[in-house]
Design a protein around this motif. Structure first.
Motif, PDB file in Angstrom:
ATOM      1  N   PHE A   1      32.333  48.709 -22.958  1.00 22.17           N
ATOM      2  CA  PHE A   1      33.416  48.517 -23.897  1.00 22.17           C
ATOM      3  C   PHE A   1      33.155  49.345 -25.150  1.00 22.17           C
ATOM      4  O   PHE A   1      32.014  49.586 -25.524  1.00 22.17           O
ATOM      5  CB  PHE A   1      33.515  47.049 -24.344  1.00 22.17           C
ATOM      6  N   THR A   2      34.237  49.730 -25.806  1.00 18.14           N
ATOM      7  CA  THR A   2      34.168  50.256 -27.162  1.00 18.14           C
ATOM      8  C   THR A   2      34.842  49.215 -28.035  1.00 18.14           C
ATOM      9  O   THR A   2      35.985  48.836 -27.781  1.00 18.14           O
ATOM     10  CB  THR A   2      34.902  51.607 -27.278  1.00 18.14           C
ATOM     11  N   VAL A   3      34.121  48.734 -29.049  1.00 15.92           N
ATOM     12  CA  VAL A   3      34.661  47.696 -29.926  1.00 15.92           C
ATOM     13  C   VAL A   3      34.760  48.245 -31.343  1.00 15.92           C
ATOM     14  O   VAL A   3      33.798  48.785 -31.885  1.00 15.92           O
ATOM     15  CB  VAL A   3      33.763  46.435 -29.908  1.00 15.92           C
ATOM     16  N   PHE A   4      35.959  48.111 -31.914  1.00 18.89           N
ATOM     17  CA  PHE A   4      36.184  48.412 -33.325  1.00 18.89           C
ATOM     18  C   PHE A   4      36.025  47.080 -34.046  1.00 18.89           C
ATOM     19  O   PHE A   4      36.867  46.188 -33.904  1.00 18.89           O
ATOM     20  CB  PHE A   4      37.578  49.006 -33.538  1.00 18.89           C
ATOM     21  N   ALA A   5      34.918  46.924 -34.780  1.00 18.93           N
ATOM     22  CA  ALA A   5      34.542  45.621 -35.336  1.00 18.93           C
ATOM     23  C   ALA A   5      34.881  45.539 -36.826  1.00 18.93           C
ATOM     24  O   ALA A   5      34.210  46.152 -37.653  1.00 18.93           O
ATOM     25  CB  ALA A   5      33.041  45.392 -35.125  1.00 18.93           C
ATOM     26  N   PRO A   6      35.916  44.752 -37.178  1.00 19.28           N
ATOM     27  CA  PRO A   6      36.253  44.576 -38.592  1.00 19.28           C
ATOM     28  C   PRO A   6      35.193  43.728 -39.304  1.00 19.28           C
ATOM     29  O   PRO A   6      34.690  42.755 -38.747  1.00 19.28           O
ATOM     30  CB  PRO A   6      37.589  43.829 -38.571  1.00 19.28           C
ATOM     31  N   THR A   7      34.908  44.084 -40.542  1.00 15.49           N
ATOM     32  CA  THR A   7      33.945  43.333 -41.354  1.00 15.49           C
ATOM     33  C   THR A   7      34.593  42.040 -41.858  1.00 15.49           C
ATOM     34  O   THR A   7      35.815  41.860 -41.774  1.00 15.49           O
ATOM     35  CB  THR A   7      33.501  44.155 -42.574  1.00 15.49           C
ATOM     36  N   ASN A   8      33.760  41.165 -42.412  1.00 14.28           N
ATOM     37  CA  ASN A   8      34.275  39.936 -43.021  1.00 14.28           C
ATOM     38  C   ASN A   8      35.294  40.276 -44.113  1.00 14.28           C
ATOM     39  O   ASN A   8      36.327  39.620 -44.232  1.00 14.28           O
ATOM     40  CB  ASN A   8      33.133  39.100 -43.609  1.00 14.28           C
ATOM     41  N   ALA A   9      34.999  41.307 -44.916  1.00 11.94           N
ATOM     42  CA  ALA A   9      35.913  41.713 -45.988  1.00 11.94           C
ATOM     43  C   ALA A   9      37.250  42.176 -45.412  1.00 11.94           C
ATOM     44  O   ALA A   9      38.308  41.940 -46.014  1.00 11.94           O
ATOM     45  CB  ALA A   9      35.273  42.821 -46.834  1.00 11.94           C
ATOM     46  N   ALA A  10      37.230  42.821 -44.251  1.00 10.56           N
ATOM     47  CA  ALA A  10      38.469  43.274 -43.614  1.00 10.56           C
ATOM     48  C   ALA A  10      39.335  42.068 -43.236  1.00 10.56           C
ATOM     49  O   ALA A  10      40.547  42.063 -43.472  1.00 10.56           O
ATOM     50  CB  ALA A  10      38.158  44.116 -42.375  1.00 10.56           C
ATOM     51  N   PHE A  11      38.714  41.034 -42.672  1.00 13.61           N
ATOM     52  CA  PHE A  11      39.471  39.820 -42.326  1.00 13.61           C
ATOM     53  C   PHE A  11      39.954  39.106 -43.591  1.00 13.61           C
ATOM     54  O   PHE A  11      41.073  38.604 -43.641  1.00 13.61           O
ATOM     55  CB  PHE A  11      38.624  38.869 -41.480  1.00 13.61           C
ATOM     56  N   ALA A  12      39.106  39.083 -44.634  1.00 11.56           N
ATOM     57  CA  ALA A  12      39.471  38.406 -45.883  1.00 11.56           C
ATOM     58  C   ALA A  12      40.672  39.078 -46.556  1.00 11.56           C
ATOM     59  O   ALA A  12      41.433  38.421 -47.279  1.00 11.56           O
ATOM     60  CB  ALA A  12      38.276  38.388 -46.835  1.00 11.56           C
TER      61      ALA A  12
END
Length: 175
Positions: free
Chosen positions: A80-91
């Motif tokens: 898999f290739t995962v684009f992982a958003p940071t906590n700040a991105a979700f916030a």
């Protein structure tokens, strides 16, 4: 363990990331190929989920994956290739979607196959597991997804794929 060998833009790569820089050096007992990195057995690498769990800045992503019952999927063989958003991105979101919308959003961050940053820039469009496409481009020396989400950390190797940490949450066009 196995080593994959592939031709990318006229160059030979092992396991997708280690480049052969000198090939076919004849020796008395075989042939030598010089490479630009160290090959590590996959067993030394953690899975995508293990890396995410061990990274404090990805704890919101881990919670979202758990809520959407996608942990087992991303612990699968992949790649898999995962684009992982940071906590700040979700916030930065007004609200984190729930239910089926959360699953759609999370699957929009996953592509089947292992794509390094260079692979992504070469392809420029990747179809996600969710079904919609993500565009990739270089803007002023940085890699962006869908023109606005920046890749902050690229090419984190996992036993079942690769992770790119991003500074925003990708929202599928269908939502």
């Amino acid at each position: 363990d196995e080593v994959t060998i592939e031709m990318i833009n006229g160059e030979v790569f092992l396991n997708g990331t280690i480049k052969v820089i000198l090939a076919d050096i004849q020796a008395s007992n075989g042939v030598v190929h010089v490479i630009d990195g160290v090959l590590l057995p996959p067993a030394d690498l953690q899975s995508i989920v293990e890396i995410a769990v061990a990274t404090p800045e990805l704890s919101t992503l881990v919670g979202a994956l758990q809520a959407a019952n996608l942990v087992d999927t991303l612990n699968g063989e992949g790649p898999f290739t995962v684009f992982a958003p940071t906590n700040a991105a979700f916030a930065a979101l007004d609200a984190i979607p729930g239910g089926e919308a959360l699953t759609e959003v999370l699957l929009y961050h996953v592509a089947a196959g292992k794509f390094t940053a260079d692979d992504l820039l070469t392809r420029q469009i990747v179809t996600t597991v969710q079904g919609d496409e993500v565009t990739i481009e270089m803007i002023e020396g940085q890699v962006f997804l869908n023109e606005i989400i920046r890749v902050d950390i690229a090419n984190i190797e996992a036993s079942n794929g690769i992770i790119h940490v991003i500074n925003g949450v990708l929202i599928p066009p269908s939502l």
